[in-house]
Design a protein around this motif. Structure first.
Motif, mmCIF file in Angstrom:
data_model
loop_
_atom_site.group_PDB
_atom_site.id
_atom_site.type_symbol
_atom_site.label_atom_id
_atom_site.label_comp_id
_atom_site.label_asym_id
_atom_site.label_seq_id
_atom_site.Cartn_x
_atom_site.Cartn_y
_atom_site.Cartn_z
ATOM 1 N N HIS A 3 88.408 57.372 39.753
ATOM 2 C CA HIS A 3 88.103 58.794 39.703
ATOM 3 C C HIS A 3 88.420 59.374 38.332
ATOM 4 O O HIS A 3 89.378 58.985 37.670
ATOM 5 N N GLY A 4 87.591 60.378 37.938
ATOM 6 C CA GLY A 4 87.722 60.952 36.608
ATOM 7 C C GLY A 4 89.082 61.548 36.335
ATOM 8 O O GLY A 4 89.645 61.352 35.253
ATOM 9 N N ILE A 5 89.630 62.266 37.321
ATOM 10 C CA ILE A 5 90.922 62.909 37.085
ATOM 11 C C ILE A 5 92.019 61.873 36.886
ATOM 12 O O ILE A 5 92.895 62.021 36.030
ATOM 13 N N ALA A 6 91.954 60.781 37.653
ATOM 14 C CA ALA A 6 92.952 59.722 37.503
ATOM 15 C C ALA A 6 92.829 59.064 36.134
ATOM 16 O O ALA A 6 93.834 58.734 35.491
ATOM 17 N N LEU A 7 91.596 58.877 35.675
ATOM 18 C CA LEU A 7 91.389 58.278 34.352
ATOM 19 C C LEU A 7 91.912 59.194 33.250
ATOM 20 O O LEU A 7 92.490 58.730 32.268
ATOM 21 N N ARG A 8 91.716 60.495 33.410
ATOM 22 C CA ARG A 8 92.224 61.430 32.395
ATOM 23 C C ARG A 8 93.747 61.367 32.338
ATOM 24 O O ARG A 8 94.333 61.371 31.263
ATOM 25 N N GLN A 36 98.955 59.156 40.668
ATOM 26 C CA GLN A 36 97.609 58.769 40.244
ATOM 27 C C GLN A 36 97.625 57.418 39.522
ATOM 28 O O GLN A 36 96.724 56.590 39.724
ATOM 29 N N ILE A 37 98.638 57.178 38.700
ATOM 30 C CA ILE A 37 98.755 55.887 38.012
ATOM 31 C C ILE A 37 98.954 54.775 39.040
ATOM 32 O O ILE A 37 98.341 53.699 38.953
ATOM 33 N N ALA A 38 99.815 55.031 40.044
ATOM 34 C CA ALA A 38 100.061 54.033 41.096
ATOM 35 C C ALA A 38 98.780 53.724 41.860
ATOM 36 O O ALA A 38 98.501 52.564 42.204
ATOM 37 N N LYS A 39 97.965 54.777 42.160
ATOM 38 C CA LYS A 39 96.704 54.559 42.863
ATOM 39 C C LYS A 39 95.745 53.711 42.036
ATOM 40 O O LYS A 39 95.051 52.833 42.562
ATOM 41 N N LEU A 40 95.691 53.981 40.709
ATOM 42 C CA LEU A 40 94.844 53.173 39.830
ATOM 43 C C LEU A 40 95.279 51.717 39.851
ATOM 44 O O LEU A 40 94.455 50.801 39.933
ATOM 45 N N GLU A 41 96.577 51.487 39.740
ATOM 46 C CA GLU A 41 97.089 50.126 39.721
ATOM 47 C C GLU A 41 96.790 49.420 41.045
ATOM 48 O O GLU A 41 96.467 48.223 41.068
ATOM 49 N N GLN A 42 96.867 50.171 42.149
ATOM 50 C CA GLN A 42 96.551 49.590 43.453
ATOM 51 C C GLN A 42 95.060 49.255 43.543
ATOM 52 O O GLN A 42 94.670 48.213 44.079
ATOM 53 N N ARG A 71 86.014 55.813 26.382
ATOM 54 C CA ARG A 71 84.572 55.961 26.156
ATOM 55 C C ARG A 71 83.911 56.743 27.288
ATOM 56 O O ARG A 71 83.082 57.623 27.055
ATOM 57 N N ALA A 72 84.259 56.389 28.542
ATOM 58 C CA ALA A 72 83.634 57.039 29.693
ATOM 59 C C ALA A 72 83.930 58.534 29.701
ATOM 60 O O ALA A 72 83.030 59.364 29.923
ATOM 61 N N LEU A 73 85.187 58.906 29.450
ATOM 62 C CA LEU A 73 85.548 60.322 29.456
ATOM 63 C C LEU A 73 84.891 61.072 28.309
ATOM 64 O O LEU A 73 84.436 62.210 28.474
ATOM 65 N N MET A 74 84.822 60.435 27.145
ATOM 66 C CA MET A 74 84.221 61.117 26.000
ATOM 67 C C MET A 74 82.712 61.219 26.155
ATOM 68 O O MET A 74 82.099 62.187 25.708
ATOM 69 N N ASP A 75 82.076 60.222 26.799
ATOM 70 C CA ASP A 75 80.646 60.326 27.077
ATOM 71 C C ASP A 75 80.382 61.493 28.025
ATOM 72 O O ASP A 75 79.432 62.258 27.846
ATOM 73 N N ALA A 76 81.232 61.624 29.053
ATOM 74 C CA ALA A 76 81.081 62.747 29.978
ATOM 75 C C ALA A 76 81.298 64.074 29.251
ATOM 76 O O ALA A 76 80.547 65.042 29.454
ATOM 77 N N ASP A 77 82.301 64.124 28.400
ATOM 78 C CA ASP A 77 82.559 65.345 27.624
ATOM 79 C C ASP A 77 81.378 65.668 26.709
ATOM 80 O O ASP A 77 81.046 66.835 26.492
ATOM 81 N N ALA A 78 80.756 64.612 26.149
ATOM 82 C CA ALA A 78 79.623 64.829 25.251
ATOM 83 C C ALA A 78 78.457 65.460 25.995
ATOM 84 O O ALA A 78 77.784 66.363 25.475
ATOM 85 N N VAL A 79 78.181 64.992 27.218
ATOM 86 C CA VAL A 79 77.100 65.571 28.011
ATOM 87 C C VAL A 79 77.392 67.036 28.328
ATOM 88 O O VAL A 79 76.530 67.911 28.179
ATOM 89 N N LEU A 80 78.629 67.309 28.753
ATOM 90 C CA LEU A 80 79.011 68.687 29.059
ATOM 91 C C LEU A 80 78.925 69.574 27.810
ATOM 92 O O LEU A 80 78.486 70.730 27.881
ATOM 93 N N ALA A 81 79.356 69.010 26.668
ATOM 94 C CA ALA A 81 79.303 69.773 25.419
ATOM 95 C C ALA A 81 77.865 70.085 25.026
ATOM 96 O O ALA A 81 77.560 71.185 24.541
ATOM 97 N N ASP A 82 76.950 69.120 25.227
ATOM 98 C CA ASP A 82 75.545 69.347 24.888
ATOM 99 C C ASP A 82 74.935 70.435 25.760
ATOM 100 O O ASP A 82 74.165 71.281 25.289
ATOM 101 N N ILE A 83 75.292 70.406 27.058
ATOM 102 C CA ILE A 83 74.788 71.438 27.964
ATOM 103 C C ILE A 83 75.312 72.806 27.548
ATOM 104 O O ILE A 83 74.570 73.787 27.459
#
Length: 299
Positions: A3-8, A36-42, A71-83
């Protein structure tokens, strides 16, 4: 699925090396970050961090995930920034990291010209050592990196490269100002102001002196090239740097750039870099084009 929030949360803990620091930056409770870190590791089935007394250090698996997540988060940010920029008619933000010499004339001139064309664009400009600039690009702290290197980087994508020999910068009144090319003996026969160790200029100069069996005793050392330039202009001494550091001057002939006839001092490149495989926001892409044009321009 990650999930995005966990990755952030994960990326910020990786960046700061501390749950407490990440908590402060994100304004999120430490307990929430830890869960969230524990969930990612699981979810991935392996530890992502080594928990040490002084903080959190990425494991090998953590490093792989961090590269993907940034990369994934910055790609998502780039799309939002373009919009968002599309609705703001050209707005957006461009973040540039560079070695300090580019901040004197060159980059302010490029930024100012771009501002005229894109008045709603905002800018962030950070300066540091070549290693710092590369690191900022690699982890996404800046969009573009501009600096000098003695080798082609493999940690980032090189968008533009150009030979950037170390030059002697001296006032027009200097006794050597009439010469087209200088030698190492010319340099060592006069007072020199030079950047401290950790810069490509000093690294190559030290290599050159060592190869020639010579010793350099600078009149002034420091970590700020603008200070070196100003000191040279005021005192008449020689400093060392690049031609591009002087590019963009207006009605200012306080320093001349002279080539130095030493092969080791030619082994330097100027590199413009981006994060590997990252989708750049449209406004950053446009600025990248303008920056390449400016770098390609002749003196």
């Amino acid at each position: 699925m990650l999930h995005g929030i966990a990755l952030r949360y994960f990326v910020e803990v990786a960046r700061t090396g501390s749950l407490a620091a990440a908590s402060e930056n994100l304004h999120v409770a430490v307990s929430a970050l830890s869960r969230q870190i524990a969930k990612l590791e699981q979810e991935v089935g392996t530890p992502l961090f080594e928990r040490l007394p002084r903080g959190m250090v990425l494991t090998e698996s953590g490093e792989l995930l961090a590269q993907h997540a940034r990369r994934a988060l910055m790609d998502a940010d780039a799309v939002l920034a373009d919009i968002s920029a599309a609705h703001a008619l050209g707005g957006g933000i461009v973040r540039v990291g560079c070695t300090e010499g580019f901040t004197r004339y060159f980059l302010p001139s490029v930024l100012a010209a771009f501002h005229v064309e894109h008045p709603l664009t905002r800018f962030v400009l950070r300066s540091g050592t070549p290693a710092q600039v590369e690191h900022w690009v690699e982890i996404g702290d800046v969009d573009l990196g501009l600096g000098f290197s003695t080798a082609t980087s493999t940690a980032v994508s090189v968008e533009f490269t150009q030979s950037a020999p170390v030059c002697a910068l001296l006032p027009p009144t200097h006794p050597l100002a009439h010469k087209d090319r200088l030698t190492l003996d010319d340099l060592l026969a006069h007072p020199v102001a030079v950047l401290e160790r950790g810069t490509t200029v000093r690294q190559l100069l030290d290599w050159c002196c060592s190869a020639r069996g010579r010793h350099l005793e600078p009149l002034l050392t420091g970590n700020n090239s603008s200070a070196m330039h100003h000191f040279a202009a005021l005192t008449g001494v020689i400093t060392l740097g690049s031609r591009i550091a002087l590019r963009g001057m207006r009605n200012d002939a306080s320093l001349l750039a002279k080539d130095i006839d030493e092969p080791l001092l030619q082994q330097r490149q100027m590199q413009l870099t981006t994060m590997k495989d990252r989708r750049l926001p449209a406004i950053v892409e446009r600025f990248l084009v303008k920056l390449k044009e400016a770098l390609s321009a002749t003196d």
